[in-house]
Design a protein around this motif. Structure first.
Motif, PDB file in Angstrom:
ATOM      1  N   ALA A  16       0.548  -0.909  -0.039  1.00 29.20           N
ATOM      2  CA  ALA A  16      -0.074   0.290   0.133  1.00 29.20           C
ATOM      3  C   ALA A  16       1.291   1.188  -0.320  1.00 29.20           C
ATOM      4  O   ALA A  16       0.662   2.089  -0.949  1.00 29.20           O
ATOM      5  N   VAL A  17       1.795   1.540   0.836  1.00 33.59           N
ATOM      6  CA  VAL A  17       2.579   2.371   0.790  1.00 33.59           C
ATOM      7  C   VAL A  17       3.690   3.250  -0.622  1.00 33.59           C
ATOM      8  O   VAL A  17       3.290   3.916  -0.840  1.00 33.59           O
ATOM      9  N   ALA A  18       3.968   1.456  -1.127  1.00 37.65           N
ATOM     10  CA  ALA A  18       4.311   1.616  -2.475  1.00 37.65           C
ATOM     11  C   ALA A  18       3.530   1.895  -3.462  1.00 37.65           C
ATOM     12  O   ALA A  18       3.711   3.259  -4.186  1.00 37.65           O
ATOM     13  N   ASP A  19       2.507   1.873  -3.160  1.00 37.57           N
ATOM     14  CA  ASP A  19       1.299   1.810  -4.610  1.00 37.57           C
ATOM     15  C   ASP A  19       0.972   3.495  -4.596  1.00 37.57           C
ATOM     16  O   ASP A  19       0.897   4.373  -4.751  1.00 37.57           O
ATOM     17  N   LEU A  20       0.674   4.154  -2.762  1.00 34.55           N
ATOM     18  CA  LEU A  20       0.235   5.361  -2.583  1.00 34.55           C
ATOM     19  C   LEU A  20       1.507   6.794  -2.502  1.00 34.55           C
ATOM     20  O   LEU A  20       0.989   7.529  -3.502  1.00 34.55           O
ATOM     21  N   THR A  21       2.712   5.877  -2.636  1.00 33.09           N
ATOM     22  CA  THR A  21       3.846   7.010  -2.844  1.00 33.09           C
ATOM     23  C   THR A  21       4.389   6.316  -3.959  1.00 33.09           C
ATOM     24  O   THR A  21       5.330   7.697  -4.710  1.00 33.09           O
ATOM     25  N   GLY A  22       3.908   5.637  -5.143  1.00 33.13           N
ATOM     26  CA  GLY A  22       4.800   6.261  -5.749  1.00 33.13           C
ATOM     27  C   GLY A  22       5.834   5.981  -6.099  1.00 33.13           C
ATOM     28  O   GLY A  22       6.655   5.526  -7.380  1.00 33.13           O
ATOM     29  N   ARG A  23       6.771   4.570  -5.119  1.00 33.29           N
ATOM     30  CA  ARG A  23       8.331   4.914  -5.047  1.00 33.29           C
ATOM     31  C   ARG A  23       8.745   2.453  -4.330  1.00 33.29           C
ATOM     32  O   ARG A  23       7.410   2.668  -4.504  1.00 33.29           O
ATOM     33  N   THR A  24       9.909   2.455  -4.761  1.00 31.93           N
ATOM     34  CA  THR A  24       9.795   1.689  -4.255  1.00 31.93           C
ATOM     35  C   THR A  24      10.176   1.588  -2.711  1.00 31.93           C
ATOM     36  O   THR A  24      10.496   2.234  -2.271  1.00 31.93           O
ATOM     37  N   VAL A  25       9.146   0.199  -2.122  1.00 31.08           N
ATOM     38  CA  VAL A  25       9.303   0.256  -1.050  1.00 31.08           C
ATOM     39  C   VAL A  25      10.078  -0.877  -0.625  1.00 31.08           C
ATOM     40  O   VAL A  25      10.015  -1.907  -0.659  1.00 31.08           O
ATOM     41  N   GLY A  26      11.806  -0.579   0.632  1.00 36.66           N
ATOM     42  CA  GLY A  26      12.237  -2.134   1.083  1.00 36.66           C
ATOM     43  C   GLY A  26      12.078  -2.594   2.629  1.00 36.66           C
ATOM     44  O   GLY A  26      11.274  -1.411   3.448  1.00 36.66           O
ATOM     45  N   TRP A  27      12.864  -3.070   2.897  1.00 35.10           N
ATOM     46  CA  TRP A  27      12.184  -3.654   4.446  1.00 35.10           C
ATOM     47  C   TRP A  27      13.198  -4.524   4.863  1.00 35.10           C
ATOM     48  O   TRP A  27      14.049  -5.523   3.997  1.00 35.10           O
ATOM     49  N   PRO A  28      14.522  -4.397   5.547  1.00 34.20           N
ATOM     50  CA  PRO A  28      15.435  -5.530   6.230  1.00 34.20           C
ATOM     51  C   PRO A  28      14.928  -6.513   7.323  1.00 34.20           C
ATOM     52  O   PRO A  28      13.686  -6.615   6.966  1.00 34.20           O
ATOM     53  N   GLU A  29      15.878  -6.943   7.225  1.00 28.67           N
ATOM     54  CA  GLU A  29      15.641  -8.200   8.178  1.00 28.67           C
ATOM     55  C   GLU A  29      14.971  -7.412   9.566  1.00 28.67           C
ATOM     56  O   GLU A  29      15.432  -6.542  10.199  1.00 28.67           O
ATOM     57  N   SER A  30      14.457  -8.592  10.176  1.00 31.98           N
ATOM     58  CA  SER A  30      13.982  -8.365  11.372  1.00 31.98           C
ATOM     59  C   SER A  30      15.473  -8.171  12.178  1.00 31.98           C
ATOM     60  O   SER A  30      16.047  -8.857  12.973  1.00 31.98           O
ATOM     61  N   ARG A  31      15.212  -6.805  13.285  1.00 37.54           N
ATOM     62  CA  ARG A  31      16.891  -6.438  13.527  1.00 37.54           C
ATOM     63  C   ARG A  31      16.302  -5.431  15.367  1.00 37.54           C
ATOM     64  O   ARG A  31      15.545  -4.450  14.660  1.00 37.54           O
ATOM     65  N   GLU A  32      17.513  -5.551  15.798  1.00 42.62           N
ATOM     66  CA  GLU A  32      17.137  -4.269  16.695  1.00 42.62           C
ATOM     67  C   GLU A  32      17.850  -2.827  16.119  1.00 42.62           C
ATOM     68  O   GLU A  32      19.336  -2.873  16.488  1.00 42.62           O
ATOM     69  N   TYR A  33      17.293  -2.569  15.392  1.00 46.06           N
ATOM     70  CA  TYR A  33      18.405  -0.977  14.969  1.00 46.06           C
ATOM     71  C   TYR A  33      18.923  -0.187  15.251  1.00 46.06           C
ATOM     72  O   TYR A  33      20.201   0.795  15.047  1.00 46.06           O
ATOM     73  N   ALA A  34      17.926   0.112  16.168  1.00 44.22           N
ATOM     74  CA  ALA A  34      18.184   1.397  17.514  1.00 44.22           C
ATOM     75  C   ALA A  34      19.473   0.795  17.771  1.00 44.22           C
ATOM     76  O   ALA A  34      20.417   1.197  18.108  1.00 44.22           O
TER      77      ALA A  34
END
Length: 467
Positions: free
Chosen positions: A393-411
Motif C-alpha cells: 500500500a505504501v509503494a502504491d500510494l507513494t509511487g516509490r519502491t518500498v524496501g524492508w530489512p531483516e528483523s533486527r534491533e537497529y537502534a
C-alpha cells in the motif's frame, strides 16, 4: 583463533530495553536480550534503570565499549540531589499541549522554524518545562537539571559523576538547542521555565562520554531515530519509516529544513549530518487495534486486508486514535467513514486500517518532499513493517519502491556502531542491512481517490485544526 573484539549497544525504547553485543570488526550481532518497560505516558525513571540493569547493560561482560540510544523527547526533571523530583513525562503525553501552543504564540511559528528548526508540540521538553512551571510551581522550584533518557542512562552508567552529556540528535529534539550551530538557546529555556537550568554537555558523534569503573568505554549515545538510521546504514535519498508505538519518517541529509507548518523538524543524526523527521503519535497501534476489533492476529489481519478491494470499497479510516501530533490534533479521535451495507465487511475494515496508516506515511513523505528533500526509496522498519499489505500500500500510494530489512534491533545496532567508533576513533564500515523490496503496482488508479478521500474527510471533520 583470537576472540573477536566486542562492543555493546542499548536501546531504551518506550516499550522495552534491548541490549546487544556486536563484533566490532564486522557488525555481526552476537547476543541479544530485552526486558519490558511499564506502560503509560508518565514513568518513574528508575523503572528504565531497572530494565537497563536487568538486561546486562551495567555488567557489560566481555565488551570493550558501549553506547546508549533511547526514546526521544521524554523528559526527566532532577533536583539538587540529582534524583528525579517528578515522574518522567514521555514524548506521547499530551498534557503540555496548551503550553506548546503558548510558546508558539509568544515567538511565532516562523521564528521557531527559522531559529530552532522545529515548532513546539506537547512532545518536546521545552513545552513540558513550561507546563511544569505553570501547573506545579512547587515541584518546578526543586528542579535543577533537565535531561533526556539516553543522557540520564549514560550518566548513571558512569556513576553519575560530573555533569551529564548528550549528543546532537537528542539535543536537537529539546526545543532549546539549534542544530544549525547556535547550540543551546538559554533565552528560550528561561522563557519556558522562568529561570535557567543545568543541561547536558553536547558531544560529537564519535566522542566518548567517559569510561566505566570497570574500564569500558562509553560512547556519546543518541536518540532512537538517529540510532536506527545509523544501524541500518541509511543512504542519502532514503526515507526510513519506523513503525513502532509511534510512526516516524526521517532521512539522513545535509539540508537544514525550515518548515513553518511544523510538520518537519530539523533534527540531527548520529554521524554529524541532519535527520529531518516527521513524527506521529499513531503507528503500529493502528494495526494492533484493528486486529483486536476484528478478533484477529496481526498475520490474519494482514491476510484479510489483501482479500478485498484495494480501495476498501469507499471506507475511510482516520487513524488518530491517541490524538495526533502531525497534523496537530491533540484532542482528536479516530474515525471510520463511508459505511454502507456493501462496504461493511471484515475485509474492507482490515483494508481501511492498512490504508489509514499508509496514507499517514504518504503524507509524511510528501511533507519531506515539500521541505526540499529528494526521496528516491522508502524503507520500512519496526513492528509494522512486517505487514505485506502495508508495504504494498505504501509503494502504491507513494509511487516509490518500498524496501524492508531483516528483523533486527537497529537502534541498538546503531548504538553499538557508535560504541565501536568511540573505542577505536574510526567510524566502523559495517555492511548496510540487506533489503527486500516491492515496487508500486503498474495499475493503481485507486490510489488518487483514496488519498483525496482521506484528505477531504479529515478537512471536513477537523477543519481549521488541520495544520
Amino acid at each position: 583463533m583470537p576472540r573477536p573484539l566486542l562492543v555493546a549497544g542499548v536501546d531504551s525504547s518506550t516499550q522495552s530495553c534491548k541490549y546487544i553485543t556486536v563484533n566490532a570488526a564486522t557488525g555481526e550481532i552476537r547476543t541479544s536480550t530485552a526486558l519490558p518497560h511499564p506502560d503509560g505516558t508518565a514513568v518513574d525513571p528508575k523503572a528504565w534503570w531497572d530494565a537497563f540493569t536487568g538486561v546486562g547493560a551495567t555488567a557489560l561482560g566481555g565488551v570493550k565499549a558501549v553506547s546508549v540510544s533511547a526514546q526521544q523527547h521524554s523528559t526527566i526533571f532532577l533536583g539538587a540531589n540529582e534524583e528525579p523530583v517528578n515522574e518522567a513525562i514521555l514524548w506521547n503525553d499530551q498534557r503540555a499541549t496548551s503550553s506548546a501552543l503558548e510558546l508558539r504564540r509568544e515567538f511565532g511559528p516562523d521564528w521557531w522554524a527559522r531559529e530552532l528548526g522545529m515548532i513546539p508540540t506537547a512532545a518536546h521538553p521545552v513545552s513540558k518545562l513550561r507546563w511544569l512551571a505553570r501547573t506545579a510551581p512547587e515541584t518546578a522550584d526543586r528542579v535543577q537539571r533537565v535531561v533526556i533518557p539516553h543522557d540520564w542512562l549514560t550518566w548513571r552508567l558512569l556513576g553519575a559523576q560530573g555533569d551529564p552529556t548528550t549528543d546532537r540528535s537528542d539535543a536537537s529534539g529539546t526545543g532549546y538547542w539549534a542544530s544549525t550551530g547556535a547550540g543551546y538557546r538559554t533565552d528560550i529555556l528561561e522563557a519556558a521555565f522562568g529561570r535557567q537550568l543545568s543541561v547536558p554537555r553536547v558531544l560529537g558523534p564519535g566522542e566518548r562520554a567517559g569510561v566505566t569503573s570497570g574500564g569500558v568505554v562509553v560512547g556519546a549515545g543518541c536518540g532512537d531515530n538517529a540510532a536506527s538510521a545509523f544501524g541500518l546504514g541509511t543512504v542519502q535519498g532514503e526515507a526510513v519509516v519506523s513503525i513502532g508505538t509511534s510512526m516516524t519518517v526521517s532521512m539522513v541529509d545535509t539540508l537544514h529544513v525550515v518548515d513553518v507548518t511544523g510538520h518537519v523538524a530539523d533534527m540531527a543524526d548520529a554521524a554529524g549530518a541532519q535527520l529531518p523527521i516527521v513524527a506521529t503519535l499513531n503507528g503500529a497501534r493502528i494495526l494492533n487495534s484493528a486486529a483486536h476489533m476484528l478478533s484477529l492476529s496481526l498475520g490474519e489481519l494482514d491476510e484479510l486486508a489483501s482479500q478485498g478491494p484495494p480501495d476498501a470499497q469507499g471506507l475511510c479510516f482516520l487513524p488518530y486514535l491517541d490524538g495526533e501530533r502531525t497534523p496537530l490534533l491533540p484532542a482528536s479521535q479516530g474515525a471510520l467513514i463511508g459505511l454502507t451495507r456493501f462496504s461493511m465487511t471484515p475485509q474492507n475494515l482490515a483494508r481501511a486500517a492498512i490504508l489509514g496508516l499508509a496514507c499517514a506515511i504518504a503524507d509524511a513523505i510528501d511533507d519531506l518532499s515539500r521541505a526540499g528533500l529528494v526521496i528516491e526509496i522508502v524503507t520500512l522498519v519496526g513492528g509494522g513493517s512486517r505487514s505485506a499489505a502495508l508495504r504494498q500500500a505504501v509503494a502504491d500510494l507513494t509511487g516509490r519502491t518500498v524496501g524492508w530489512p531483516e528483523s533486527r534491533e537497529y537502534a541498538a545496532l546503531g548504538a553499538a556502531r557508535q560504541a565501536a567508533w568511540a573505542l577505536t576513533g574510526e567510524l566502523p564500515d559495517w555492511p548496510p542491512a540487506k533489503r527486500q523490496a516491492v515496487d508500486p503496482a503498474e495499475r493503481a488508479e485507486w490510489t488518487t481517490e483514496v488519498r483525496e478521500r482521506h484528505r477531504n474527510t479529515a478537512a471536513v471533520l477537523y477543519g481549521a485544526e488541520l495544520t
